[in-house]
Design an enzyme around this catalytic site. Structure first.
Site, PDB file in Angstrom:
ATOM      1  N   LYS A 125       2.526  -7.712  -0.060  1.00  0.00           N
ATOM      2  CA  LYS A 125       2.448  -6.699   0.993  1.00  0.00           C
ATOM      3  C   LYS A 125       2.018  -7.357   2.280  1.00  0.00           C
ATOM      4  O   LYS A 125       1.394  -8.425   2.197  1.00  0.00           O
ATOM      5  CB  LYS A 125       1.495  -5.552   0.627  1.00  0.00           C
ATOM      6  CG  LYS A 125       0.146  -5.940   0.027  1.00  0.00           C
ATOM      7  CD  LYS A 125      -0.814  -6.823   0.743  1.00  0.00           C
ATOM      8  CE  LYS A 125      -1.329  -6.415   2.092  1.00  0.00           C
ATOM      9  NZ  LYS A 125      -2.318  -7.428   2.626  1.00  0.00           N
ATOM     10  N   TYR A 127      -3.402  -0.367   2.823  1.00  0.00           N
ATOM     11  CA  TYR A 127      -4.282   0.166   1.767  1.00  0.00           C
ATOM     12  C   TYR A 127      -4.785   1.564   2.145  1.00  0.00           C
ATOM     13  O   TYR A 127      -4.879   2.447   1.300  1.00  0.00           O
ATOM     14  CB  TYR A 127      -5.471  -0.768   1.516  1.00  0.00           C
ATOM     15  CG  TYR A 127      -5.063  -2.081   0.903  1.00  0.00           C
ATOM     16  CD1 TYR A 127      -4.537  -2.135  -0.386  1.00  0.00           C
ATOM     17  CD2 TYR A 127      -5.179  -3.275   1.605  1.00  0.00           C
ATOM     18  CE1 TYR A 127      -4.143  -3.335  -0.951  1.00  0.00           C
ATOM     19  CE2 TYR A 127      -4.796  -4.482   1.052  1.00  0.00           C
ATOM     20  CZ  TYR A 127      -4.274  -4.507  -0.228  1.00  0.00           C
ATOM     21  OH  TYR A 127      -3.889  -5.697  -0.777  1.00  0.00           O
TER      22      TYR A 127
END
Ligand code: NAD
Length: 361
Positions: free
Chosen positions: A133, A217
């Site tokens: 990511k 996140y």
């Protein structure tokens, strides 16, 4: 990105496809090994400190190869992990990995601006791809990556380790089963203090910025806790260290609105330690702190439920589950499409911060 870089990128990708595509089917479809061989691309912090050690704990995959532009790292990795000479590549000869039957999966652990190029080259070499990511720096790049993996018949998974963590799965379950009614309000934050002054995380060209790095996140917290996709965003970027953060944001605050009417207030930063998720439902609440750590994610709910599942290594669990899915021909738990969903929102967040207005999705 300037035209020359785009040209070089496209040439490399096209060249890789032309030279190596014919051999891909053999290795991509071979799933009768006990353990799939993984090659890590990029031997920086995450590969060195987390992924390589986790690959010593996995049952269904193992560290077999490395791809690095730093020759001085090779003897260190060979001594530590017994990697054979024939399984070592640099960025120039990387495409010839197509001919290496010991490597089934290529794990791209490079700065985000390089994710697309190495994912496409890996897919064209006939290898399954795990990519860190944030998936890429634009929706367009994500789409190219997904298409390259599809057309080469290989799987693509994004390294969202938290989605493999039973503690995170616990609040995803609440979103589905709704024991406290509808989600109404979320607060989600992810950040840490980064003292570095000349790292890719501070460079726009390399895909830096708090939003893509830690912000995903906070965004995942809100998306997974609602089980919905945002319909509008309002964002504000800021910095307290403009001498370091002049190309990218140090801090991003963003609000999300979901189709059900749920609202989320999210924060991310390279200057503030934060790691929590609060979800308020019609008739209850859920709190996680930390909610996106490598280990120790835990929380509680208003009915007294404690969320605290022990987990040995999140990364080992992630890679084992992804390897098993490949072996069994199943869908990946976190496919490229999930990485793209985040980047679509990230693009809208940047647009909102730039234009200082609500952006509809
Ligand atoms: P890092 O800077 O420590 O390592 C990056 C690696 O890329 C280095 O080995 C470097 O030599 C190599 N590299 C090749 N070309 C480069 C270039 N032009 N500029 C800079 N480096 C170049 O970074 P990292 O923290 O290991 O992050 C790598 C990827 O892993 C990122 O996508 C990051 O978001 C991701 N990550 C994920 C997690 C997670 O929890 N899933 C944690 C940390 C990092």
């Amino acid at each position: 990105m300037n035209q020359r870089r785009i040209f070089i990128k496209n040439t490399l990708i096209a060249g890789a496809a032309a030279s190596f595509s014919p051999s891909f089917l053999m290795s991509a479809t071979r799933t009768n090994k006990e353990k799939l061989g993984v090659a890590l691309v990029g031997l920086g912090y995450y590969s060195t400190d987390l992924l390589a050690p986790a690959l010593q704990l996995t049952e269904h995959c193992e560290l077999k190869g490395i791809v690095t532009g730093s020759p001085e790292k090779i003897p260190v990795w060979q001594e530590k992990y017994g990697i054979q000479d024939k399984n070592i590549y640099n960025y120039e000869n990387f495409d010839s990995i197509a001919n290496n039957e010991e490597i089934d999966i290529i794990y791209v652990v490079l700065p985000p601006s390089m994710h697309m190029e190495y994912t496409v080259r890996a897919a064209n070499a006939g290898k399954h791809v795990w990519c860190e990511k944030p998936m890429a720096t634009s929706v367009e790049e994500c789409t190219t990556m997904i298409n390259a993996c599809k057309s080469n018949g290989v799987k693509l998974a994004i390294g969202y380790r938290c989605q493999h963590d039973p503690n995170i799965q616990a609040y995803m379950k609440v979103a589905k089963e709704r024991p406290f009614g509808k989600v109404k309000m979320i607060t989600s934050a992810a950040g840490y203090f980064d003292g570095r002054t000349d790292h890719w995380k501070q460079k726009k060209d390399l895909g830096g910025g708090a939003m893509g790095d830690m912000g995903v996140y906070a965004l995942q917290g809100a998306r997974l806790a609602t089980g919905e996709e945002p319909i509008s965003v309002l964002a504000q970027a800021s910095t307290t260290r403009p001498e370091i953060y002049h190309e990218v944001e140090e801090t991003m605050m963003f609000q999300l609105e979901f189709p059900s009417g749920a609202l989320a207030s999210c924060q991310t930063s390279f200057g503030i330690q934060m790691n929590h998720l609060h979800v308020n439902y019609e008739k209850g609440w859920l709190k996680m702190e930390p909610h996106s750590s490598y280990n120790g994610n835990k929380g509680s709910m208003s009915d007294g439920t404690i969320i605290n599942f022990p987990i040995n290594s999140q990364q080992a669990k992630q890679m084992d589950e992804d390897a098993l899915s490949i072996m069994n021909g199943q869908n990946m738990l976190v496919p490229g499409e999930e990485g793209l969903r985040d980047i679509r929102v990230v693009e809208a967040i940047y647009k909102s911060a730039r234009q200082n207005c609500v952006v509809k999705l």
